[in-house]
Enzyme design. Sequence first.
Site, PDB file in Angstrom:
ATOM      1  N   PHE A  75      51.750 -28.642  44.905  1.00 39.43           N
ATOM      2  CA  PHE A  75      51.188 -27.697  43.952  1.00 39.43           C
ATOM      3  C   PHE A  75      51.976 -27.312  42.710  1.00 39.43           C
ATOM      4  O   PHE A  75      52.846 -28.173  42.708  1.00 39.43           O
ATOM      5  CB  PHE A  75      51.154 -26.385  44.981  1.00 39.43           C
ATOM      6  N   PHE A  77      54.444 -25.781  41.061  1.00 35.93           N
ATOM      7  CA  PHE A  77      55.238 -26.963  40.666  1.00 35.93           C
ATOM      8  C   PHE A  77      56.322 -27.234  41.676  1.00 35.93           C
ATOM      9  O   PHE A  77      57.335 -27.090  41.520  1.00 35.93           O
ATOM     10  CB  PHE A  77      55.906 -26.759  39.377  1.00 35.93           C
TER      11      PHE A  77
HETATM   12 CU1  CUA Z   1      52.740 -31.956  39.591  1.00 36.60          CU
HETATM   13 CU2  CUA Z   1      53.301 -33.079  37.596  1.00 36.60          CU
END
Ligand code: CUA
Length: 157
Positions: A75, A77
């Site tokens: 996802f 981050f």
């Molecule tokens: Cu997740 Cu680049």
Amino acid sequence: MHVHAYEKIWLVFAILLILLLLGSVTYGAVGPGVAMVADSEDQINANALDEDDRFAEPRVERVGENHYEAYVVAFQFGFQPDPIVVPENSTVTFQVTSRDVIHGFEVVGTNANTMVVPGEVSELTVEVGEPQEYGILCNEYCGAGHHVMEGKLHVVP
Ligand code: CUA
């Protein structure tokens, strides 16, 4: 034709170098660490991951004597679970999907590397060796936090 002694030496040296190179490439593919043995992908609804048996609760599950499955969600981050913990000297099948945009899943320093596409499950099977910690990186640009998107794989005794 006469071949000088030093030419012979260089010829032997060159052949040895080639053999050494071939040997190291082969060793890299099957040696200890994490070696990828297979990969594939199938379909999933990216908007209903919390209703999916595998991805509602990202985790590692034992599926055989020395075989584990890791259900991983990428996802913005990061990755879930983090860290991914698996026992040494086992076969691990990673099933990786994304809940938002396209990401990457690369176990740094190994040949385990796949693209992670929402709506698809990327599957890669690896053999893990000795206890070690590996970084996991996203290598597809996925937004402002792409460069900080990382996870960990812990191979434990
Ligand atoms: Cu997740 Cu680049």
